[in-house]
Design a protein around this motif. Structure first.
Motif, PDB file in Angstrom:
ATOM      1  N   LEU A  40      22.947  10.212  -0.965  1.00  0.00           N
ATOM      2  CA  LEU A  40      22.669   8.850  -0.733  1.00  0.00           C
ATOM      3  C   LEU A  40      23.238   8.426   0.693  1.00  0.00           C
ATOM      4  CD1 LEU A  40      21.788   5.996  -1.816  1.00  0.00           C
ATOM      5  CD2 LEU A  40      24.126   5.800  -2.896  1.00  0.00           C
ATOM      6  N   LEU A  41      22.376   8.085   1.421  1.00  0.00           N
ATOM      7  CA  LEU A  41      22.504   7.722   2.867  1.00  0.00           C
ATOM      8  C   LEU A  41      23.077   6.260   3.074  1.00  0.00           C
ATOM      9  CD1 LEU A  41      19.523   9.410   4.695  1.00  0.00           C
ATOM     10  CD2 LEU A  41      21.647  10.296   4.303  1.00  0.00           C
ATOM     11  N   ARG A  42      23.721   6.083   4.115  1.00  0.00           N
ATOM     12  CA  ARG A  42      24.368   4.597   4.300  1.00  0.00           C
ATOM     13  C   ARG A  42      23.385   3.525   4.319  1.00  0.00           C
ATOM     14  NH1 ARG A  42      27.161   3.885   9.247  1.00  0.00           N
ATOM     15  NH2 ARG A  42      25.213   5.009  10.279  1.00  0.00           N
ATOM     16  N   ASP A  43      22.026   3.730   4.502  1.00  0.00           N
ATOM     17  CA  ASP A  43      21.076   2.696   4.457  1.00  0.00           C
ATOM     18  C   ASP A  43      20.586   2.525   3.163  1.00  0.00           C
ATOM     19  OD1 ASP A  43      19.335   4.839   4.060  1.00  0.00           O
ATOM     20  OD2 ASP A  43      17.955   4.041   5.758  1.00  0.00           O
ATOM     21  N   GLY A  44      21.098   3.344   1.901  1.00  0.00           N
ATOM     22  CA  GLY A  44      20.631   3.318   0.620  1.00  0.00           C
ATOM     23  C   GLY A  44      19.497   4.260   0.435  1.00  0.00           C
ATOM     24  N   SER A  45      19.155   5.043   1.266  1.00  0.00           N
ATOM     25  CA  SER A  45      17.989   6.073   1.049  1.00  0.00           C
ATOM     26  C   SER A  45      18.566   7.229   0.407  1.00  0.00           C
ATOM     27  CB  SER A  45      17.185   6.630   2.259  1.00  0.00           C
ATOM     28  OG  SER A  45      16.627   5.318   3.006  1.00  0.00           O
ATOM     29  N   LYS A  46      17.777   8.010  -0.234  1.00  0.00           N
ATOM     30  CA  LYS A  46      18.152   9.266  -1.001  1.00  0.00           C
ATOM     31  C   LYS A  46      17.275  10.321  -0.477  1.00  0.00           C
ATOM     32  CE  LYS A  46      19.805   7.569  -5.535  1.00  0.00           C
ATOM     33  NZ  LYS A  46      19.419   7.640  -6.739  1.00  0.00           N
ATOM     34  N   VAL A  47      18.007  11.428  -0.076  1.00  0.00           N
ATOM     35  CA  VAL A  47      17.583  12.839   0.548  1.00  0.00           C
ATOM     36  C   VAL A  47      17.970  13.846  -0.352  1.00  0.00           C
ATOM     37  CG1 VAL A  47      17.461  14.060   2.492  1.00  0.00           C
ATOM     38  CG2 VAL A  47      17.515  11.769   2.646  1.00  0.00           C
ATOM     39  N   THR A  48      16.992  14.627  -0.743  1.00  0.00           N
ATOM     40  CA  THR A  48      17.365  15.977  -1.343  1.00  0.00           C
ATOM     41  C   THR A  48      17.200  17.073  -0.308  1.00  0.00           C
ATOM     42  OG1 THR A  48      16.250  15.183  -3.536  1.00  0.00           O
ATOM     43  CG2 THR A  48      16.820  17.717  -3.433  1.00  0.00           C
ATOM     44  N   ALA A  49      18.457  17.611  -0.275  1.00  0.00           N
ATOM     45  CA  ALA A  49      18.514  18.806   0.628  1.00  0.00           C
ATOM     46  C   ALA A  49      19.469  19.842   0.175  1.00  0.00           C
ATOM     47  CB  ALA A  49      18.990  18.284   2.134  1.00  0.00           C
ATOM     48  N   ASP A  50      19.054  21.254   0.612  1.00  0.00           N
ATOM     49  CA  ASP A  50      19.959  22.445   0.312  1.00  0.00           C
ATOM     50  C   ASP A  50      21.098  22.916   1.388  1.00  0.00           C
ATOM     51  OD1 ASP A  50      20.901  24.406  -1.302  1.00  0.00           O
ATOM     52  OD2 ASP A  50      19.453  25.954  -0.372  1.00  0.00           O
ATOM     53  N   ILE A  51      22.070  21.677   1.531  1.00  0.00           N
ATOM     54  CA  ILE A  51      23.055  21.514   2.581  1.00  0.00           C
ATOM     55  C   ILE A  51      24.261  21.284   2.028  1.00  0.00           C
ATOM     56  CG2 ILE A  51      23.650  20.438   4.764  1.00  0.00           C
ATOM     57  CD1 ILE A  51      20.711  20.001   5.246  1.00  0.00           C
ATOM     58  N   LEU A  93      20.995  14.811   8.757  1.00  0.00           N
ATOM     59  CA  LEU A  93      19.592  14.429   9.125  1.00  0.00           C
ATOM     60  C   LEU A  93      19.014  15.374  10.243  1.00  0.00           C
ATOM     61  CD1 LEU A  93      19.887  10.626   9.347  1.00  0.00           C
ATOM     62  CD2 LEU A  93      18.522  11.845   7.674  1.00  0.00           C
ATOM     63  N   ASN A  94      19.881  15.952  10.903  1.00  0.00           N
ATOM     64  CA  ASN A  94      19.487  16.828  11.980  1.00  0.00           C
ATOM     65  C   ASN A  94      19.205  18.138  11.227  1.00  0.00           C
ATOM     66  OD1 ASN A  94      19.672  15.306  14.251  1.00  0.00           O
ATOM     67  ND2 ASN A  94      21.717  15.692  14.616  1.00  0.00           N
ATOM     68  N   SER A  95      19.625  18.301  10.012  1.00  0.00           N
ATOM     69  CA  SER A  95      19.462  19.879   9.499  1.00  0.00           C
ATOM     70  C   SER A  95      18.026  19.685   8.453  1.00  0.00           C
ATOM     71  CB  SER A  95      20.429  20.176   8.449  1.00  0.00           C
ATOM     72  OG  SER A  95      21.801  20.195   9.338  1.00  0.00           O
ATOM     73  N   LEU A  96      17.411  18.516   8.529  1.00  0.00           N
ATOM     74  CA  LEU A  96      16.412  18.394   7.471  1.00  0.00           C
ATOM     75  C   LEU A  96      15.169  18.900   8.318  1.00  0.00           C
ATOM     76  CD1 LEU A  96      17.096  15.095   5.820  1.00  0.00           C
ATOM     77  CD2 LEU A  96      17.324  17.412   4.939  1.00  0.00           C
ATOM     78  N   SER A  97      13.958  19.250   7.518  1.00  0.00           N
ATOM     79  CA  SER A  97      12.638  19.557   8.273  1.00  0.00           C
ATOM     80  C   SER A  97      11.983  18.434   8.844  1.00  0.00           C
ATOM     81  CB  SER A  97      11.829  20.229   7.081  1.00  0.00           C
ATOM     82  OG  SER A  97      11.432  19.060   6.171  1.00  0.00           O
ATOM     83  N   SER A  98      11.160  18.795   9.666  1.00  0.00           N
ATOM     84  CA  SER A  98      10.549  17.412  10.278  1.00  0.00           C
ATOM     85  C   SER A  98       9.628  16.620   9.388  1.00  0.00           C
ATOM     86  CB  SER A  98       9.391  18.331  11.241  1.00  0.00           C
ATOM     87  OG  SER A  98       8.422  18.938  10.527  1.00  0.00           O
ATOM     88  N   LYS A  99       9.608  16.624   8.132  1.00  0.00           N
ATOM     89  CA  LYS A  99       8.816  15.994   7.175  1.00  0.00           C
ATOM     90  C   LYS A  99       9.706  14.706   7.065  1.00  0.00           C
ATOM     91  CE  LYS A  99       7.167  19.729   4.115  1.00  0.00           C
ATOM     92  NZ  LYS A  99       7.435  20.138   2.700  1.00  0.00           N
ATOM     93  N   VAL A 100      10.879  14.586   7.626  1.00  0.00           N
ATOM     94  CA  VAL A 100      11.716  13.357   7.358  1.00  0.00           C
ATOM     95  C   VAL A 100      11.774  12.958   8.722  1.00  0.00           C
ATOM     96  CG1 VAL A 100      13.783  12.636   6.229  1.00  0.00           C
ATOM     97  CG2 VAL A 100      13.039  14.717   5.619  1.00  0.00           C
ATOM     98  N   VAL A 101      11.108  12.944   9.726  1.00  0.00           N
ATOM     99  CA  VAL A 101      11.089  12.435  10.969  1.00  0.00           C
ATOM    100  C   VAL A 101      11.225  10.719  10.767  1.00  0.00           C
ATOM    101  CG1 VAL A 101      10.135  12.075  13.265  1.00  0.00           C
ATOM    102  CG2 VAL A 101      10.299  14.234  12.281  1.00  0.00           C
ATOM    103  N   PRO A 102      10.334  10.156  10.123  1.00  0.00           N
ATOM    104  CA  PRO A 102      10.545   8.742  10.227  1.00  0.00           C
ATOM    105  C   PRO A 102      12.050   8.173   9.888  1.00  0.00           C
ATOM    106  CG  PRO A 102       8.512   9.347   9.284  1.00  0.00           C
ATOM    107  CD  PRO A 102       9.152  10.625   9.439  1.00  0.00           C
ATOM    108  N   LEU A 103      12.519   8.843   8.765  1.00  0.00           N
ATOM    109  CA  LEU A 103      13.852   8.572   8.312  1.00  0.00           C
ATOM    110  C   LEU A 103      14.954   8.816   9.229  1.00  0.00           C
ATOM    111  CD1 LEU A 103      15.762   7.862   6.103  1.00  0.00           C
ATOM    112  CD2 LEU A 103      15.752  10.134   5.249  1.00  0.00           C
ATOM    113  N   ARG A 104      14.666  10.015  10.054  1.00  0.00           N
ATOM    114  CA  ARG A 104      15.764  10.293  10.859  1.00  0.00           C
ATOM    115  C   ARG A 104      15.606   9.308  12.152  1.00  0.00           C
ATOM    116  NH1 ARG A 104      14.604  16.009  13.166  1.00  0.00           N
ATOM    117  NH2 ARG A 104      15.185  16.448  11.037  1.00  0.00           N
TER     118      ARG A 104
END
Length: 70
Positions: free
Chosen positions: A5-16, A47-58
């Protein structure tokens, strides 16, 4: 895969894995574990470790980080 859960309330699923001191872990009513990102540095690393699919979020998070730094 972990759910963050990111600070803006968005959720991200990652293997990190983030350092335990930078996250707060809780379990939902459905039994799913969610890790709340607590620091700007941990969020940027994630966010820097995520794939380019999440560019708008980044981009959105980078803008929020710049506002906090100003």
């Amino acid at each position: 895969m972990a759910t963050y859960l990111l600070r803006d309330g968005s959720k991200v699923t990652a293997d990190i894995i983030l350092p335990q001191m930078d996250v707060f872990v809780y379990e939902t009513d459905g039994g799913k574990t969610v890790q709340v990102v607590l620091s700007v540095e941990a969020e940027q690393f994630l966010l820097n470790s995520l794939s380019s699919k999440v560019v708008p979020l980044r981009r959105r998070m980078e803008t929020a980080y710049k506002k906090c730094s100003a």
